[in-house]
Scaffold this motif. Structure first.
Motif, PDB file in Angstrom:
ATOM      1  N   GLU A   2       0.850  -1.190   0.000  1.00 18.22           N
ATOM      2  CA  GLU A   2       0.000   0.000   0.000  1.00 18.22           C
ATOM      3  C   GLU A   2       0.888   1.244   0.000  1.00 18.22           C
ATOM      4  O   GLU A   2       1.923   1.266   0.656  1.00 18.22           O
ATOM      5  N   THR A   3       0.446   2.257  -0.735  1.00 13.56           N
ATOM      6  CA  THR A   3       1.212   3.496  -0.745  1.00 13.56           C
ATOM      7  C   THR A   3       0.360   4.631  -0.214  1.00 13.56           C
ATOM      8  O   THR A   3      -0.869   4.530  -0.142  1.00 13.56           O
ATOM      9  N   CYS A   4       0.999   5.720   0.132  1.00 14.39           N
ATOM     10  CA  CYS A   4       0.342   6.870   0.753  1.00 14.39           C
ATOM     11  C   CYS A   4      -0.644   7.509  -0.230  1.00 14.39           C
ATOM     12  O   CYS A   4      -0.288   7.880  -1.342  1.00 14.39           O
ATOM     13  N   THR A   5      -1.908   7.581   0.205  1.00 15.86           N
ATOM     14  CA  THR A   5      -2.919   8.251  -0.624  1.00 15.86           C
ATOM     15  C   THR A   5      -3.392   9.530   0.054  1.00 15.86           C
ATOM     16  O   THR A   5      -4.359  10.147  -0.372  1.00 15.86           O
ATOM     17  N   TYR A   6      -2.727   9.911   1.112  1.00 10.37           N
ATOM     18  CA  TYR A   6      -3.148  11.075   1.881  1.00 10.37           C
ATOM     19  C   TYR A   6      -2.640  12.363   1.248  1.00 10.37           C
ATOM     20  O   TYR A   6      -3.323  13.370   1.241  1.00 10.37           O
ATOM     21  N   LEU A   8      -0.860  13.803  -2.389  1.00 11.90           N
ATOM     22  CA  LEU A   8      -0.616  13.419  -3.781  1.00 11.90           C
ATOM     23  C   LEU A   8       0.854  13.157  -4.081  1.00 11.90           C
ATOM     24  O   LEU A   8       1.195  12.181  -4.754  1.00 11.90           O
ATOM     25  N   SER A  11       2.713   9.482  -3.479  1.00 17.75           N
ATOM     26  CA  SER A  11       2.137   8.266  -4.061  1.00 17.75           C
ATOM     27  C   SER A  11       3.125   7.112  -4.191  1.00 17.75           C
ATOM     28  O   SER A  11       2.728   5.966  -4.384  1.00 17.75           O
ATOM     29  N   ASP A  25     -14.072   3.915   2.280  1.00 17.94           N
ATOM     30  CA  ASP A  25     -12.814   3.876   1.536  1.00 17.94           C
ATOM     31  C   ASP A  25     -11.648   3.938   2.510  1.00 17.94           C
ATOM     32  O   ASP A  25     -11.711   4.616   3.519  1.00 17.94           O
ATOM     33  N   VAL A  27      -8.078   5.182   3.489  1.00 18.08           N
ATOM     34  CA  VAL A  27      -7.107   6.235   3.195  1.00 18.08           C
ATOM     35  C   VAL A  27      -5.777   5.818   3.803  1.00 18.08           C
ATOM     36  O   VAL A  27      -5.677   5.599   5.008  1.00 18.08           O
ATOM     37  N   ASN A  28      -4.767   5.668   2.942  1.00 13.90           N
ATOM     38  CA  ASN A  28      -3.453   5.226   3.405  1.00 13.90           C
ATOM     39  C   ASN A  28      -2.566   6.410   3.734  1.00 13.90           C
ATOM     40  O   ASN A  28      -2.545   7.406   2.998  1.00 13.90           O
TER      41      ASN A  28
END
Ligand SMILES: [Zn+2]
Length: 135
Positions: A2-6, A8, A11, A25, A27-28
């Motif tokens: 999983e990568t950071c989606t918090y 932009l 990513s 949903d 949120v990573n």
């Protein structure tokens, strides 16, 4: 992974935590984002392999009534379940099993028992693994 989606621009950074958004949903958040997140109580940590894991142990202290403590039996953090009781019995504690049970029931609060002018204190705490020390 999983990568950071918090944020932009993050990513490509591995996520360490997540939270469930309003519609379910996920949120990573990477370590940096999760460190700055305003509601840490809502964050869930992704499972991580650690070199060690804290385990239950006891601090055992024996006091003489005059406020001095016995240097021979000062602080004993232990991870092994049998050792604390064994140690208390050797020191002459009258109700070591009940004392340890009380400590386990209410961690981080000192429980005590008195006999012949000695006060036996036990506190259940989390300790680093002490397996090598206790063997
Ligand atoms: Zn991030």
């Amino acid at each position: 992974m999983e990568t950071c989606t918090y944020e932009l621009s993050h990513s490509a950074i591995t996520a360490t935590h997540f939270y469930k958004a309003y519609e379910g949903d996920r949120v990573n958040l990477c370590f940096d984002c999760s460190s700055r997140f305003g509601y840490p109580e809502h964050l869930v940590e992704y499972p991580v392999k650690r070199a060690f894991r804290p385990q239950a142990g006891f601090l055992i202290n024996v006091q003489i009534g005059d406020g001095e403590h016995s240097l021979a039996a000062d602080v004993w953090p232990m991870g092994n379940a049998d050792k604390p009781e064994e140690w208390l019995n050797v020191l002459g504690c009258p109700d070591s099993d009940a004392l340890l049970a009380d400590s386990l029931w209410e961690p981080y609060r000192t429980h005590y028992s008195v006999r012949d002018g000695f006060t036996f204190e036990t506190t259940s705490v989390l300790v680093l693994p002490l397996a090598q020390v206790c063997k």
